[in-house]
Design a protein around this motif. Structure first.
Motif, PDB file in Angstrom:
ATOM      1  N   LYS A   6      -6.017  -1.410   8.099  1.00 55.01           N
ATOM      2  CA  LYS A   6      -5.950  -1.931   6.739  1.00 55.01           C
ATOM      3  C   LYS A   6      -4.559  -2.522   6.529  1.00 55.01           C
ATOM      4  O   LYS A   6      -3.582  -1.994   7.042  1.00 55.01           O
ATOM      5  CB  LYS A   6      -6.210  -0.826   5.714  1.00 55.01           C
ATOM      6  N   GLU A  56      -8.126  11.480   0.681  1.00 53.00           N
ATOM      7  CA  GLU A  56      -7.392  10.908   1.810  1.00 53.00           C
ATOM      8  C   GLU A  56      -7.961  11.408   3.141  1.00 53.00           C
ATOM      9  O   GLU A  56      -7.976  10.681   4.132  1.00 53.00           O
ATOM     10  CB  GLU A  56      -5.896  11.246   1.702  1.00 53.00           C
ATOM     11  N   LEU A  57      -8.395  12.666   3.161  1.00 52.19           N
ATOM     12  CA  LEU A  57      -8.984  13.185   4.398  1.00 52.19           C
ATOM     13  C   LEU A  57     -10.263  12.416   4.720  1.00 52.19           C
ATOM     14  O   LEU A  57     -10.513  12.057   5.884  1.00 52.19           O
ATOM     15  CB  LEU A  57      -9.281  14.692   4.238  1.00 52.19           C
ATOM     16  N   VAL A 115      -9.407   9.157   6.304  1.00 48.60           N
ATOM     17  CA  VAL A 115      -9.054   9.137   7.730  1.00 48.60           C
ATOM     18  C   VAL A 115     -10.250   9.525   8.586  1.00 48.60           C
ATOM     19  O   VAL A 115     -10.110   9.711   9.790  1.00 48.60           O
ATOM     20  CB  VAL A 115      -7.825  10.014   8.079  1.00 48.60           C
ATOM     21  N   SER A 170       0.835  -1.191   0.000  1.00 48.45           N
ATOM     22  CA  SER A 170       0.000   0.000   0.000  1.00 48.45           C
ATOM     23  C   SER A 170       0.879   1.254   0.000  1.00 48.45           C
ATOM     24  O   SER A 170       1.926   1.288   0.643  1.00 48.45           O
ATOM     25  CB  SER A 170      -0.893  -0.020   1.241  1.00 48.45           C
ATOM     26  N   PHE A 171       0.451   2.277  -0.730  1.00 49.85           N
ATOM     27  CA  PHE A 171       1.232   3.510  -0.812  1.00 49.85           C
ATOM     28  C   PHE A 171       1.413   4.122   0.578  1.00 49.85           C
ATOM     29  O   PHE A 171       2.488   4.587   0.933  1.00 49.85           O
ATOM     30  CB  PHE A 171       0.509   4.498  -1.739  1.00 49.85           C
ATOM     31  N   PHE A 172       0.331   4.156   1.339  1.00 51.72           N
ATOM     32  CA  PHE A 172       0.364   4.623   2.725  1.00 51.72           C
ATOM     33  C   PHE A 172      -0.313   3.576   3.604  1.00 51.72           C
ATOM     34  O   PHE A 172      -1.027   2.719   3.098  1.00 51.72           O
ATOM     35  CB  PHE A 172      -0.380   5.958   2.884  1.00 51.72           C
ATOM     36  N   ALA A 173      -0.062   3.703   4.905  1.00 44.50           N
ATOM     37  CA  ALA A 173      -0.780   2.866   5.863  1.00 44.50           C
ATOM     38  C   ALA A 173      -2.068   3.576   6.290  1.00 44.50           C
ATOM     39  O   ALA A 173      -2.123   4.810   6.321  1.00 44.50           O
ATOM     40  CB  ALA A 173       0.099   2.618   7.084  1.00 44.50           C
ATOM     41  N   TYR A 174      -3.073   2.788   6.600  1.00 43.53           N
ATOM     42  CA  TYR A 174      -4.323   3.319   7.156  1.00 43.53           C
ATOM     43  C   TYR A 174      -4.703   2.433   8.337  1.00 43.53           C
ATOM     44  O   TYR A 174      -4.392   1.245   8.340  1.00 43.53           O
ATOM     45  CB  TYR A 174      -5.440   3.289   6.105  1.00 43.53           C
ATOM     46  N   PRO A 175      -5.369   3.026   9.321  1.00 45.65           N
ATOM     47  CA  PRO A 175      -5.758   2.212  10.474  1.00 45.65           C
ATOM     48  C   PRO A 175      -6.549   0.988  10.020  1.00 45.65           C
ATOM     49  O   PRO A 175      -7.460   1.092   9.198  1.00 45.65           O
ATOM     50  CB  PRO A 175      -6.636   3.164  11.306  1.00 45.65           C
TER      51      PRO A 175
END
Lengths: 511, 511
Positions: B281, B445-446, B449, B274-279
């Protein structure tokens, strides 16, 4: 509250009011916190060099830090050049650098970067937040470090920002700057009273009005000269303030100025060295056998040191100041000198001058001794692209003061995006854009390395005239009203109009 | 000859033809050498991010390095974001970074910076020239490193550059890329022949036409799917070339695509994260128990690996390619999709597409499978501000090919100075500027989150609509003729005109 919210509330409680920001996905929790918690003014820059340069201008004028919000290593890298300049100015700044979630880092996603490695290049204060619980305490420690004249680089892993359990931390007391031992003050007095040629060499806080008043008492009592470092972070100048000489940029001229000195006493600056090395030219600019005494370094209490030295010398109250004459307002062909003369005459009281005019500004600097009182900010670290953002930041810090940005074209291109933020925030900044279509300083430097007749390939790396940059169009494209002056009379009329109005304005000066 | 001259001659002899440059005083000896010695074409960028991004675009298309000329730590820092992207693309580049004279470094002049520390952040190939005599040998070693798919960061102290005694060094032979052991090819064949769902996951050189043809043979022989990494450095596409699926950017969609796979065989790409981490996921996008086999990494011979695998499978010649239908040329309201459909229809054969359209480009990517053959370059490292400079560099590498830059507005602002160099060099680049006045991806993205109703402070960090950026004015200010399209018909007419002419052109698409 989550870590990001606790950090934000604690920064606000510690007196941080402004966040210059160019966030990305890894900073979304901080964006959400700024949205939710009142008290922090976010200001968007469309490139990180604008963000960090603005924080530098803000910090120089506010004497407290703004926060920045930067996106992993590459976002920080984009801001590093102006952080380099801010470091040389000892500007208080708190950089908040978002990083991947701690458990995401080992996956080496595309934006993964050695954020602590980047951060360590601009400051020795680097902290990686270890948890949501400790994030706020790290934030107030960052503010305290900044108030001591350091950049604080706070790395915020995304998972700690979004995790609950953040606890607001109380502000830390600002530690007083270290004082100066009495024997060093006595030693400085002995040098300055020697009757031999020498100077008080001043930088940093010593160039504020109070420091200069103490220095002028010392000069009156001892006959010493007062000389400023080449690129001061913030020099308070103009009528009613003590005048100070400025060390020239070119090493040969600087060495000439200092050539007979037997001593130099430095306050807030270190002993001057050449900006670059050249074959067969010395790097240190003081003469052999010159006694060097560092009375106070940039982290010490420079103003107190000067006042203590004045007392030690039993120097009388500051001498009356000869009001330097302003140059006449010139007419006719437009040159960097006539532009300077017009501005010096029309400068509003308490203006802030952000000077990145480079070669175009050098010859009119002296005119401003007779101008209304003002603050003069310069390119402290030599990394171009600082003038526009610093003007932006100064205007945020001092909304009631006019900001004049004297700006060279080559340097302006680096961070031209600052114009957009000036328009967005309706800042009271007048950009005087000197368009000589050249990296003029580099033509001089090429000559200095012995190339007297540069050919086409060399010129193609130094000249900006093909195509000529149309600054009025660029400014208008970013929402800043702009005009072009080709004679001194045109410039005077345009500058007068700019001083009479509020809001951002760009005047292109065609040289 | 001095060190700088020996270095330059040796780079030329090793096949380096182009130097993207933003020199400063510490690089004047190199400027003088380029002036004196024929064979190196200097191209000025008015910001280092333009310089390095152009070198990235050049290297991807030329498959050999351009040189860059950068000024100490801060100048290098300005170029680091695009060097980050180039590193993720394994682009050959030789960065020449001027530093202070060795004996000047201890004086800590204003621009003094830890240049080796900066350089080590973008590459593990960092060399500080130790003398004039050895400088040329360092240069040819840098070229050899670059030809192996690495960035070479060569630091040139000014005194060694100006000292006589330089000796031209002969080019080094280019080492062949390491091959792949037969047992690994057999293991890959076993996985792909299993009959279970899985894929060949391709990146790097595997996405060139020859790699894709081998891959399509493998797919025909085994039934495996062909999937490209999200952000390929250079994907050869269009009619007559094998079609490949592309992994989606958003992790959820990517994980859905791969969710049933029992195996993935990677060539020129690593297993996707994943490009970024997310809670809550996952960061890794392949399912648990999926067998991962790295057949060839980006430094190995990826095309040979695919061809060997095809032979091992006794795969027949590449299957006939179904020609994907082009979308009809649409009319009416202008959207990112209609723009994409127009471009796909009108794309000239052998065009190069530099894609930094971000959200605006995502939905029309598939249209181009049916377009004329072309090369597609993307933002490999996520550090925005790459599309304009990469287009510039590609146009220098391939002067006979049309370059189309699909460009998001927020990213374009980062390195807008690239437009000026396009005008100066009269490059055949058409910039399609998607102006949605937003960091649109960050609004998504906002939301991701959990901020469903962003307030004014959040919006002020994500929206670019106040003031709206007038791209036609910015382009004109830098010498690039520009127009604005507000309907699909207008866009079609403007794009047709741009394709029929040579030279730089910007079309602002108002979304």
């Amino acid at each position: 509250m989550n870590g990001a919210e606790s950090l934000l509330q604690s920064l606000i409680d510690a007196g941080v009011e402004v966040c210059f920001a160019n966030p990305g996905t890894s900073e979304m929790q901080l964006v959400a916190a700024i949205d939710k918690i009142p008290g922090m003014r976010p200001i968007l820059g469309l490139f990180e060099g604008v963000v960090t340069g603005a924080a530098d201008g803000y910090g120089r004028m506010a004497d407290k830090p703004a926060a920045t919000l930067l996106h992993l290593g590459p976002g920080f890298a984009n801001g590093m050049a102006n952080l380099h300049n801010a470091g040389r100015a000892f500007t208080p700044i708190v950089n908040i650098i978002g990083d991947h979630a701690t458990y995401h880092l080992p996956l080496d996603a595309p934006l993964t970067s050695d954020v602590p490695g980047y951060a360590a290049l601009t400051s020795d204060w680097v902290k990686i937040c270890a948890s949501a619980e400790s994030m706020a305490a790290d934030g107030v420690a960052a503010v305290a470090a900044a108030m001591a004249g350091r950049q604080a680089n706070l790395i915020v892993p995304a998972d700690h920002a979004w995790t609950e359990g953040g606890e607001v931390a109380a502000p830390l007391a600002v530690a007083p700057r270290p004082g100066i031992p009495q024997e060093r003050i006595a030693a400085a007095a002995d040098l300055l009273r020697s009757g031999e040629p020498g100077c008080l060499f001043l930088g940093g806080m010593a160039l504020r009005e109070r420091g200069l008043k103490a220095a002028s008492r010392i000069a009156a009592a001892t006959g010493t000269r007062l000389i400023s470092e080449v690129f001061p972070a913030r020099l308070q100048r103009g009528v009613g303030r003590p005048k100070i000489e400025r060390l020239p940029y070119f090493g040969e001229m600087a060495a000439d100025m200092l050539g007979t000195f037997t001593h130099m006493v430095m306050v807030g600056a270190k002993a001057p060295v050449s900006f670059f090395a050249y074959p067969d030219k010395p790097g240190t600019l003081w003469p052999p056998n010159c006694n060097l005494l560092q009375l106070a370094d940039p982290h010490q209490d420079q103003i107190a040191a000067l006042e203590a030295l004045a007392e030690h010398l039993q120097a009388p109250a500051p001498p009356a100041i000869d009001e330097p004459a302003l140059p006449d307002i010139p007419t006719g062909p437009l040159t960097a000198e006539t532009v300077g003369a017009v501005i010096a005459n029309l400068l509003p009281a308490q203006a802030i001058v952000s000077d990145e005019a480079n070669t175009a500004g050098a010859f009119s600097f002296g005119y401003f001794d007779g101008a209304a009182p003002h603050d003069w900010l310069t390119l402290t670290g030599g990394a171009i692209g600082q003038g526009l953002p610093a003007a932006l930041g100064a205007a945020i810090a001092c909304p009631d003061r006019k900001v004049i940005n004297l700006q060279a074209d080559g340097s302006a291109m680096y961070t031209n995006q600052a114009l957009w933020t000036m328009a967005r925030e309706n800042l009271d900044v007048c950009v005087v854009l000197y368009n000589n279509s050249s990296y003029a300083i580099l033509n001089l430097e090429l000559l200095r390395v012995g190339v007297e007749q540069p050919g086409a390939r060399a010129k193609s790396m130094l000249e900006l005239d093909n195509p000529r940059i149309e600054w009025t169009q660029i400014a208008a494209g970013m929402g800043v009203s702009a005009s072009r002056a080709t004679t001194t009379e045109e410039f005077q009329a345009q500058f007068e109009a700019a001083m009479a109005a509020r809001g951002p304005r760009l005047i292109e000066v065609v040289l």
